[in-house]
Design a protein around this motif. Sequence first.
Motif, PDB file in Angstrom:
ATOM      1  N   ASN A  14      48.274  50.501  58.839  1.00 42.46           N
ATOM      2  CA  ASN A  14      48.890  51.381  59.395  1.00 42.46           C
ATOM      3  C   ASN A  14      48.447  51.855  60.776  1.00 42.46           C
ATOM      4  O   ASN A  14      47.224  51.307  60.962  1.00 42.46           O
ATOM      5  N   ASP A  15      49.038  52.318  61.671  1.00 37.32           N
ATOM      6  CA  ASP A  15      48.482  52.706  62.770  1.00 37.32           C
ATOM      7  C   ASP A  15      47.104  53.570  63.001  1.00 37.32           C
ATOM      8  O   ASP A  15      46.490  53.707  63.895  1.00 37.32           O
ATOM      9  N   ARG A  98      56.878  47.380  63.308  1.00 36.40           N
ATOM     10  CA  ARG A  98      56.398  48.507  63.870  1.00 36.40           C
ATOM     11  C   ARG A  98      55.081  48.127  64.946  1.00 36.40           C
ATOM     12  O   ARG A  98      55.231  48.609  66.071  1.00 36.40           O
ATOM     13  N   GLN A 102      55.540  48.597  68.941  1.00 34.90           N
ATOM     14  CA  GLN A 102      55.085  49.954  69.399  1.00 34.90           C
ATOM     15  C   GLN A 102      53.453  50.001  69.793  1.00 34.90           C
ATOM     16  O   GLN A 102      52.972  50.751  70.588  1.00 34.90           O
TER      17      GLN A 102
END
Length: 195
Positions: A14-15, A98, A102
């Motif tokens: 995840n980011d 994502r 992004q």
Amino acid sequence: MIIKEAELVRTAVNDRQYPQDDLPEIALAGRSNVGKSSFINRLVNRKGLARTSSQPGKTRTLNFYEINQAFRIVDVPGYGYARVSKSDRQKWQAMNERFLSQRDQLVLLILLMDMRHAPTELDQAMYHFAEGLDLPFAICLTKLDKVKKSQRAKQLKLYKQVLDLPTTDALFPFSAETGEGQADIWDMIQSLVEA
């Protein structure tokens, strides 16, 4: 490009786990058995940097490889591998989408496809997804050494036709076995990383 340093610096799902600096990044996307790890190893001339496996679908995280402390190559989980659960596949797909749509540090997306075969439905879907991104992308056709020289032009024409490309200029044939084609890929990477 002379590679002085190449190392796996981060794995992430995840980011919050992504590197937080501004180094430019090149993302690699492709089917689970297209040879992304071999592509990375050949490109940076390090045999075991990216782990290869006889079982496709082993990459389940975003893997960030830092090159010469100047930029990163990011290996995203492969698509289309049948031996994982549907929910895992959906999770990876969401994570990939994502990240690719992004991540501000991305300067290039390289789609890897197997030159021996026509683009699959998943390859075509990935190509259309890439077209919708605000990001330069190119198509690297792997396993060039496994295609007879007499068949190569035919395969390029097939890709041009199936993907409805105006020319074959965005197709980069490549062999992880022999290194053929890597100079063109480095030229493209360098022009974007140094821009």
